[in-house]
Scaffold this active site. Structure first.
Site: not given
Ligand SMILES: [Zn+2]
Ligand SMILES: *[C@@H]1O[C@H](CO)[C@@H](O)[C@H](O)[C@H]1NC(C)=O
Ligand SMILES: *[C@@H]1O[C@H](CO)[C@@H](O)[C@H](O)[C@H]1NC(C)=O
Ligand SMILES: *[C@@H]1O[C@H](CO)[C@@H](O)[C@H](O)[C@H]1NC(C)=O
Ligand SMILES: *[C@@H]1O[C@H](CO)[C@@H](O)[C@H](O)[C@H]1NC(C)=O
Ligand SMILES: *[C@@H]1O[C@H](CO)[C@@H](O)[C@H](O)[C@H]1NC(C)=O
Ligand SMILES: *[C@@H]1O[C@H](CO)[C@@H](O)[C@H](O)[C@H]1NC(C)=O
Length: 421
Positions: A145-146, A195, A199, A302
């Site tokens: 993620d991210d 995503h 956020h 991540h």
């Molecule tokens: Zn995230």
């Protein structure tokens, strides 16, 4: 329950150090060859996305539909009647940070609110269950993620050496900040999913905001990478049937997890390195002792910073030895059309594990992107419009009026490197 989130950017500090000299870097291949993380994270100007910023919400701010975006408005109108009548949760703005303490919620979990009890089977009919595990035995569904993170080359290089593909859940604001890094995701054959734009905790947003968080991230990935994703993961897993329904209307499969490495919490001071190591070790032990004998796992990890990426590299060989297969999530569920564009395909589970088919694609040629003038003097353009404020964003040039606010915030915290949302 309370969560806090940190997102960081070194690009502003890099730009401040470098004065107003913003480099123009233009190709994914060129960007992928940079080995020095500081240089990787130095702001650059990329015309195809920087020149379109006015058609997107302000980066890192909760998205809403632009007042003159008739396409987005029409799409939103067309899905509105399908959205269940569930109220946003918590009290804004605290809930944007995950403070739902004022929220009255029934213990019967009427909304299938993941944050409340990890519910993954919607209570509303017509919505598919979330993907929370790789269905195949002894299989790890692999995703991060991210991203895209500006300093990710060592990490992506490592995955290349292992011939390992993963599912990358990209934040729209990061895609606009670091477009060449986003393009590398596709070029390397990873699956790109959404995503969200900024956020935030999605259940705290209005219908329109939640729609815009997804819609503009899809649009950013299309603009920058050339493909339209069909999958997403909610930040913090925070979603209920209202949010699921909006995602479903946009053609997005919802992917969560059952195991959490907590790698993202280390930077925020909420977990120790030892705890994250233990989380990896527990997953490895589980894979060795038969926990996944009948169905596999997904762990939250991540592409966020040097620690989270290094941690995966530290444990990859052990994971590979403990699990029979490590596969990108869409392949783990035989979803072979990763993007709306039909000329891309992803391998089925069987194809992936036998290595017969790999996902691949080329980033778009900037000169073929719609409505864009060929890049000219990007560097001076960026410097003249925004000065230091433009540098918060790797590839923006100076654009929106809010950028000045970013610069002030950053200056107040002095060293700039960390910006808390
Ligand atoms: Zn995230
Ligand atoms: C929408 O408004 C922005 C600024 O207000 C402008 O720059 C942009 O061109 C407009 N977009 C469209 C599609 O009209
Ligand atoms: C397998 O390992 C996991 C993680 O260490 C542990 O929680 C679980 O109890 C173990 N199960 C068995 C059957 O030993
Ligand atoms: C990307 O990773 C670098 C290196 O750890 C970190 O300094 C930076 O803050 C990260 N960027 C974002 C946007 O999280
Ligand atoms: C972490 O940072 C070090 C020092 O800058 C760098 O050599 C290394 O490649 C980075 N690792 C990752 C995975 O980004
Ligand atoms: C994926 O396809 C294979 C081969 O047809 C099948 O055995 C497997 O059950 C499928 N997996 C899922 C999750 O549908
Ligand atoms: C898919 O089609 C798009 C649009 O025609 C094109 O830009 C892209 O290069 C194609 N990708 C592949 C892998 O053929």
């Amino acid at each position: 329950m309370r969560f806090a989130s940190f997102l960081t950017s070194t690009s502003l500090s890099a730009t401040l150090l470098a004065g107003s000299a913003i480099a123009q870097r233009t190709t994914e291949q060129q960007e992928a060859q940079i080995n020095d993380p500081t240089q990787e994270c130095t702001a650059y100007y990329y015309q195809p996305s920087a020149s379109q910023l006015y058609n997107f919400p302000t980066i890192w701010q909760p998205a809403s539909i632009l007042s003159n975006d008739t396409d987005a408005q029409a799409k939103y109108q067309s899905i509105q009647s399908a959205i269940p009548n569930i109220q946003p949760k918590g009290t804004q703005p605290a809930s944007l940070m995950g403070d739902f303490s004022g929220n009255q919620y029934s213990s019967s979990d009427p909304d299938c609110w993941w944050t409340y009890d990890k519910c993954i089977t919607p209570k509303i009919s017509g919505l598919p269950p979330d993907v929370a595990a790789a269905p195949e035995p002894e299989t790890l569904g692999f995703g991060f993620d991210d991203g895209p993170n500006c300093s990710h080359n060592a990490f992506y290089d490592y995955l290349q050496t292992k011939n390992q593909k993963a599912t990358m859940f990209y934040i729209g604001s990061n895609v606009m900040d670091w477009p060449l890094e986003a393009q590398r995701g596709l070029a390397d054959g990873h699956e790109i999913c959404v995503h969200t734009w900024s956020h935030r905790y999605m259940t705290s947003l209005t219908n329109e905001q939640a729609f815009a968080e997804l819609y503009y991230t899809m649009k950013a990935i299309k603009l920058v990478v050339g493909v339209t994703p069909t999958c997403w993961r909610p930040p913090f897993g925070d979603m209920d049937d209202r949010i699921r329904s909006i995602a479903h209307s946009l053609g997005l499969t919802t992917i969560v997890w059952k195991y959490d490495s907590n790698d993202w919490q280390v930077e925020a001071g909420q977990a120790t390195v030892q705890q994250v190591n233990q989380n990896y070790q527990n997953l490895i032990n589980g894979a060795k002792n038969g926990t996944f004998a009948t169905s596999g796992a997904i762990m939250l990890t991540h592409e966020l910073n040097n620690f989270t990426m290094t941690e995966m590299m530290t444990y990859y060989d052990q994971l590979k030895a403990a699990f029979k297969y490590i596969v990108p999530v869409l392949s783990s569920i035989n979803q072979t059309q990763p993007y709306v564009e039909t000329n891309y395909s992803a391998p089925t589970f069987d194809q992936y594990i036998s290595g017969t088919v790999t996902t691949s694609g080329s980033p778009p040629n900037p000169s073929t992107l719609p409505g864009l003038a060929p890049a000219t003097t990007g560097a001076s353009g960026a410097a003249s419009t925004g000065g230091a404020s433009s540098g918060k964003n790797g590839a923006m040039g100076g654009m929106s009026s809010n950028m000045g606010a970013w610069a002030v915030t950053a200056a107040l915290v002095g060293g700039v490197v960390r910006i808390m949302l």
